[in-house]
Design a protein around this motif. Structure first.
Motif, PDB file in Angstrom:
ATOM      1  N   ILE A   1       0.880  -1.172   0.000  1.00  0.00           N
ATOM      2  CA  ILE A   1       0.000   0.000   0.000  1.00  0.00           C
ATOM      3  C   ILE A   1       0.918   1.224   0.000  1.00  0.00           C
ATOM      4  O   ILE A   1       1.676   1.432   0.949  1.00  0.00           O
ATOM      5  N   GLY A   2       0.865   2.011  -1.035  1.00  0.00           N
ATOM      6  CA  GLY A   2       1.818   3.100  -1.187  1.00  0.00           C
ATOM      7  C   GLY A   2       1.305   4.445  -0.709  1.00  0.00           C
ATOM      8  O   GLY A   2       2.076   5.359  -0.457  1.00  0.00           O
ATOM      9  N   SER A   3      -0.032   4.580  -0.579  1.00  0.00           N
ATOM     10  CA  SER A   3      -0.564   5.867  -0.128  1.00  0.00           C
ATOM     11  C   SER A   3      -1.942   5.654   0.483  1.00  0.00           C
ATOM     12  O   SER A   3      -2.526   4.573   0.373  1.00  0.00           O
ATOM     13  N   GLY A   4      -2.433   6.696   1.147  1.00  0.00           N
ATOM     14  CA  GLY A   4      -3.783   6.646   1.695  1.00  0.00           C
ATOM     15  C   GLY A   4      -3.848   6.296   3.169  1.00  0.00           C
ATOM     16  O   GLY A   4      -4.922   6.255   3.752  1.00  0.00           O
ATOM     17  N   LEU A   5      -2.697   6.034   3.799  1.00  0.00           N
ATOM     18  CA  LEU A   5      -2.690   5.702   5.224  1.00  0.00           C
ATOM     19  C   LEU A   5      -2.090   6.858   6.026  1.00  0.00           C
ATOM     20  O   LEU A   5      -1.154   7.501   5.577  1.00  0.00           O
ATOM     21  N   LYS A   6      -2.650   7.055   7.260  1.00  0.00           N
ATOM     22  CA  LYS A   6      -2.113   8.100   8.137  1.00  0.00           C
ATOM     23  C   LYS A   6      -1.433   7.451   9.341  1.00  0.00           C
ATOM     24  O   LYS A   6      -2.094   6.846  10.177  1.00  0.00           O
ATOM     25  N   THR A   7      -0.120   7.562   9.427  1.00  0.00           N
ATOM     26  CA  THR A   7       0.664   6.963  10.502  1.00  0.00           C
ATOM     27  C   THR A   7       0.189   5.539  10.823  1.00  0.00           C
ATOM     28  O   THR A   7      -0.281   5.260  11.935  1.00  0.00           O
ATOM     29  N   PRO A   8       0.293   4.622   9.855  1.00  0.00           N
ATOM     30  CA  PRO A   8      -0.108   3.238  10.144  1.00  0.00           C
ATOM     31  C   PRO A   8       0.767   2.656  11.248  1.00  0.00           C
ATOM     32  O   PRO A   8       1.964   2.963  11.323  1.00  0.00           O
ATOM     33  N   TRP A   9       0.163   1.831  12.104  1.00  0.00           N
ATOM     34  CA  TRP A   9       0.868   1.380  13.308  1.00  0.00           C
ATOM     35  C   TRP A   9       0.988  -0.130  13.379  1.00  0.00           C
ATOM     36  O   TRP A   9       1.970  -0.651  13.853  1.00  0.00           O
ATOM     37  N   SER A  10      -0.048  -0.821  12.912  1.00  0.00           N
ATOM     38  CA  SER A  10      -0.053  -2.268  13.092  1.00  0.00           C
ATOM     39  C   SER A  10      -0.878  -2.932  11.995  1.00  0.00           C
ATOM     40  O   SER A  10      -1.774  -2.319  11.416  1.00  0.00           O
ATOM     41  N   LEU A  11      -0.533  -4.183  11.721  1.00  0.00           N
ATOM     42  CA  LEU A  11      -1.146  -4.916  10.609  1.00  0.00           C
ATOM     43  C   LEU A  11      -1.571  -6.297  11.106  1.00  0.00           C
ATOM     44  O   LEU A  11      -0.816  -6.960  11.812  1.00  0.00           O
ATOM     45  N   ALA A  12      -2.798  -6.709  10.743  1.00  0.00           N
ATOM     46  CA  ALA A  12      -3.264  -8.052  11.110  1.00  0.00           C
ATOM     47  C   ALA A  12      -3.885  -8.714   9.890  1.00  0.00           C
ATOM     48  O   ALA A  12      -4.516  -8.049   9.063  1.00  0.00           O
ATOM     49  N   PHE A  13      -3.699 -10.022   9.773  1.00  0.00           N
ATOM     50  CA  PHE A  13      -4.200 -10.778   8.625  1.00  0.00           C
ATOM     51  C   PHE A  13      -5.423 -11.586   9.049  1.00  0.00           C
ATOM     52  O   PHE A  13      -5.425 -12.215  10.103  1.00  0.00           O
ATOM     53  N   LEU A  14      -6.452 -11.596   8.208  1.00  0.00           N
ATOM     54  CA  LEU A  14      -7.645 -12.390   8.496  1.00  0.00           C
ATOM     55  C   LEU A  14      -7.658 -13.600   7.559  1.00  0.00           C
ATOM     56  O   LEU A  14      -7.106 -13.553   6.455  1.00  0.00           O
ATOM     57  N   PRO A  15      -8.323 -14.689   7.986  1.00  0.00           N
ATOM     58  CA  PRO A  15      -8.297 -15.913   7.179  1.00  0.00           C
ATOM     59  C   PRO A  15      -8.889 -15.753   5.779  1.00  0.00           C
ATOM     60  O   PRO A  15      -8.510 -16.487   4.862  1.00  0.00           O
TER      61      PRO A  15
ATOM     62  N   ALA B   1       6.504 -11.222  20.257  1.00  0.00           N
ATOM     63  CA  ALA B   1       6.323 -12.334  19.314  1.00  0.00           C
ATOM     64  C   ALA B   1       6.532 -13.641  20.046  1.00  0.00           C
ATOM     65  O   ALA B   1       7.188 -13.688  21.094  1.00  0.00           O
ATOM     66  N   THR B   2       5.955 -14.701  19.501  1.00  0.00           N
ATOM     67  CA  THR B   2       6.126 -15.995  20.129  1.00  0.00           C
ATOM     68  C   THR B   2       6.751 -16.963  19.134  1.00  0.00           C
ATOM     69  O   THR B   2       6.523 -16.869  17.931  1.00  0.00           O
ATOM     70  N   ASP B   3       7.599 -17.847  19.647  1.00  0.00           N
ATOM     71  CA  ASP B   3       8.221 -18.871  18.816  1.00  0.00           C
ATOM     72  C   ASP B   3       7.298 -20.088  18.856  1.00  0.00           C
ATOM     73  O   ASP B   3       7.117 -20.696  19.917  1.00  0.00           O
ATOM     74  N   PRO B   4       6.687 -20.451  17.713  1.00  0.00           N
ATOM     75  CA  PRO B   4       5.682 -21.523  17.746  1.00  0.00           C
ATOM     76  C   PRO B   4       6.272 -22.888  18.111  1.00  0.00           C
ATOM     77  O   PRO B   4       5.536 -23.780  18.494  1.00  0.00           O
ATOM     78  N   ARG B   5       7.594 -23.026  18.044  1.00  0.00           N
ATOM     79  CA  ARG B   5       8.186 -24.334  18.351  1.00  0.00           C
ATOM     80  C   ARG B   5       8.147 -24.642  19.842  1.00  0.00           C
ATOM     81  O   ARG B   5       7.835 -25.750  20.241  1.00  0.00           O
ATOM     82  N   ASP B   6       8.498 -23.653  20.663  1.00  0.00           N
ATOM     83  CA  ASP B   6       8.520 -23.925  22.109  1.00  0.00           C
ATOM     84  C   ASP B   6       7.619 -22.971  22.893  1.00  0.00           C
ATOM     85  O   ASP B   6       7.584 -22.990  24.112  1.00  0.00           O
TER      86      ASP B   6
ATOM     87  N   LEU C   1       7.972  -6.735  16.000  1.00  0.00           N
ATOM     88  CA  LEU C   1       8.788  -7.955  16.066  1.00  0.00           C
ATOM     89  C   LEU C   1       7.952  -9.112  15.545  1.00  0.00           C
ATOM     90  O   LEU C   1       6.767  -9.224  15.860  1.00  0.00           O
ATOM     91  N   THR C   2       8.573  -9.962  14.738  1.00  0.00           N
ATOM     92  CA  THR C   2       7.867 -11.177  14.319  1.00  0.00           C
ATOM     93  C   THR C   2       8.839 -12.339  14.316  1.00  0.00           C
ATOM     94  O   THR C   2      10.038 -12.156  14.099  1.00  0.00           O
ATOM     95  N   CYS C   3       8.323 -13.540  14.599  1.00  0.00           N
ATOM     96  CA  CYS C   3       9.100 -14.748  14.396  1.00  0.00           C
ATOM     97  C   CYS C   3       8.678 -15.239  13.012  1.00  0.00           C
ATOM     98  O   CYS C   3       7.497 -15.486  12.773  1.00  0.00           O
TER      99      CYS C   3
ATOM    100  N   ARG D   1       5.569  -8.135  10.257  1.00  0.00           N
ATOM    101  CA  ARG D   1       4.698  -9.317  10.394  1.00  0.00           C
ATOM    102  C   ARG D   1       5.016 -10.354   9.333  1.00  0.00           C
ATOM    103  O   ARG D   1       5.329 -10.001   8.197  1.00  0.00           O
ATOM    104  N   THR D   2       4.880 -11.618   9.696  1.00  0.00           N
ATOM    105  CA  THR D   2       4.936 -12.676   8.697  1.00  0.00           C
ATOM    106  C   THR D   2       3.547 -12.793   8.083  1.00  0.00           C
ATOM    107  O   THR D   2       2.567 -13.004   8.804  1.00  0.00           O
ATOM    108  N   GLY D   3       3.441 -12.654   6.773  1.00  0.00           N
ATOM    109  CA  GLY D   3       2.138 -12.808   6.125  1.00  0.00           C
ATOM    110  C   GLY D   3       1.807 -14.282   5.956  1.00  0.00           C
ATOM    111  O   GLY D   3       2.707 -15.117   5.897  1.00  0.00           O
ATOM    112  N   PRO D   4       0.516 -14.617   5.862  1.00  0.00           N
ATOM    113  CA  PRO D   4       0.131 -16.006   5.606  1.00  0.00           C
ATOM    114  C   PRO D   4       0.670 -16.497   4.260  1.00  0.00           C
ATOM    115  O   PRO D   4       0.792 -17.705   4.038  1.00  0.00           O
ATOM    116  N   ASP D   5       1.043 -15.557   3.364  1.00  0.00           N
ATOM    117  CA  ASP D   5       1.643 -15.925   2.074  1.00  0.00           C
ATOM    118  C   ASP D   5       3.146 -16.171   2.197  1.00  0.00           C
ATOM    119  O   ASP D   5       3.812 -16.467   1.209  1.00  0.00           O
TER     120      ASP D   5
END
Ligand code: HEC
Length: 473
Positions: A136-150, A327-332, A398-400, A449-453
């Motif tokens: 996303i190259g424009s249209g956002l004002k001080t974006p802070w966080s990103l979440a992915f939905l299924p 962030a959490t490490d899904p292994r342990d 931070l992301t694992c 963030r790690t994307g689902p892709d």
């Protein structure tokens, strides 16, 4: 969860905010100390003279912080370097070490700058080549966080108050979600983190963390977390997950902390110290803590301080300044956080149950004005960071990495910084074995963030946009 305890005395916090804003006008105390005590032999530009160059990154007498502090304190009598243990305090000596690290880093950045990727051009890093792609190259004002939905949609918070939707086709919808909670963009506060419930497909819950204005007031705020659902582009079914008593709301606009992460049926989140240093050592106060609650805000009975009648029962760890990466490490299922230090001493921590992370008793940093903060970087009963960045990178996001597009990076941690660097950190057996600067100069990194892709998403301010790293092999 609600916290109901009263406390008087917030005026000192307002003073801290004031002194921060007048920072640029003030002389740098540590520079003055250096000019007075050291420049006659090491040069006013650290270039050396009778003593050696102190900014070139070559440390003949040991390169660890400890070795440098020891030279300053005990001197090198045979070579003509005086001992300062009688004339300078441990705190002052620590501030000189931080100062020399700043000079060393700026020399290094000038001679071999970290990669400054141009859109679409391949960049070689130690283990993968990558390209930066604008999402996303424009249209956002001080974006802070990103979440992915299924369903392929993505949610983005905007610090002034918006919750935006990027649809499954990658289009940023023009209007924010209607009816989200009112926030105040007080200093560093505003609409901050967003997270989707791990059971989103079943329960539809979206979590928002933001600076909540005190009822009927414009100038006092505290972190609040709610969950709700989005229906027909409107916020509905809102429930409070975390809120403190009104006494803890303050006009100080700094250090909200904030990030949320889900793991093993729990919600972890951060409340920053909000400018109140010693309060972070007090378990009866919400400041400077990482919390663990059930997703509805109720308290797990085996939390570390539930037996302590005075302690806030949601607390999982304490003694934090202003962590803004979680962030959490899904292994342990280990939990990791990055934390803003003051001037120097940003931290990467493994978060352990009930542990004390030491702020402001131990720190690798000094005050913003170059005056000493503490001489202690470690102390019995306090956790040391797995890694610290001095000078500060202004750690944020931070992301694992759990994707499959960059196989050699799998389970490495990616830490952003408001100063623009993205760090790749590898942890093995609770030790950091790699810290690579992957890039700098794209802007202030707010979130990673790690994307689902499997691509690595980066939320940027100045300029406000979202990019992602894709393989260039
Ligand atoms: C009277 C001269 C003199 C003064 C004043 C002085 N130094 Fe030195 N310093 C030296 C000399 C000589 C050396 C050894 C250089 C060498 O090994 O070639 C040295 C070495 C050092 C080293 C070790 C460098 C390395 O490569 O490992 C550090 C760190 C250092 N000084 C810091 C300081 C600081 C900080 C101050 C001020 C508080 C200070 N010095 C004041 C003369 C001085």
């Amino acid at each position: 969860m609600k916290i109901g305890r009263s406390f008087l005395g917030v005026s000192y916090l307002a003073l801290t905010a004031l002194s921060l804003s007048s920072l640029s006008a003030r002389p740098d105390k540590v520079n003055e100390l250096y000019l007075e005590s050291c420049a006659s032999c090491h040069g006013s530009k650290f270039e050396g003279g009778m003593g050696g160059n102190l900014a070139d990154g070559f440390w003949k007498h040991g390169e660890s912080d400890h070795a440098i502090a020891r030279v300053i304190s005990q001197g090198l009598p045979d070579l003509g370097m005086p001992a300062y243990e009688k004339t300078l305090s441990a705190e002052q000596i620590r501030s000189l070490v931080v100062f020399l690290r700043e000079k060393e880093k700026s020399t290094k950045t000038q001679s071999s700058p970290p990669p400054q990727p141009k859109e679409g051009r391949a960049v070689k890093s130690l283990e993968h080549s990558y390209k930066v792609e604008t999402v996303i190259g424009s249209g956002l004002k001080t974006p802070w966080s990103l979440a992915f939905l299924p369903d392929g949609c993505r949610l983005v918070t905007e610090r002034p108050g918006g919750l935006r939707v990027i649809d499954a086709d990658g289009k940023l919808l023009p209007d924010p979600v209607a009816g989200t909670p009112r926030v105040i963009e007080l200093g560093q506060g505003g609409m901050l983190d967003v997270a989707a419930s791990p059971d989103f497909a079943k329960d539809g819950w979206i979590y928002l963390a933001f600076s909540d204005p005190l009822e009927g007031e414009k100038m006092r705020a505290m972190l609040k977390i709610v969950r709700g659902r989005i229906r027909d582009h409107a916020w509905t079914d809102e429930e409070v997950v975390f809120q403190t008593a009104p006494d803890f709301y303050t006009s100080n606009g700094v250090h909200f902390g904030t990030r949320m992460v889900f793991d093993s049926g729990y919600l972890y989140f951060i409340v920053g110290e909000r400018g109140g240093k010693m309060e972070v050592q007090d378990l009866a106060r919400p400041n400077g803590k990482i919390y663990r609650v059930f997703p509805d805000g109720t308290i797990p009975p085996d939390n570390p301080f539930t037996a302590d009648k005075n302690a806030i029962p949601g607390i999982w760890s304490y003694g934090h300044r202003n962590p803004q990466g979680l962030a959490t490490d899904p292994r342990d299922h280990a939990i990791y956080a990055t934390e803003h230090g003051p001037r120097g001493g940003d931290e990467f921590n493994l978060i352990r149950k009930g542990a004390n992370y030491g702020w402001p008793v131990i720190s690798h940093g000094m005050n913003y004005d170059g005056s000493p903060l503490t001489g202690l970087t470690e102390k019995e009963g306090m956790e040391k960071p797995l890694l610290h960045w001095t000078p500060s990178i202004a750690a944020c996001g931070l992301t694992c990495y759990t994707g499959d597009k960059f196989p050699k990076w799998k389970y490495d941690f990616f830490a952003g910084g408001l100063r623009g660097e993205l760090h790749r950190i590898r942890v093995q057996k609770e030790k950091v074995v790699a810290d690579e600067i992957l890039l700098s100069d794209l802007g202030r990194i707010r979130d990673v963030r790690t994307g689902p892709d499997g691509f690595l998403y980066i939320v940027l301010n100045q300029p406000d946009r979202i990019v992602r790293l894709v393989p260039a092999e």
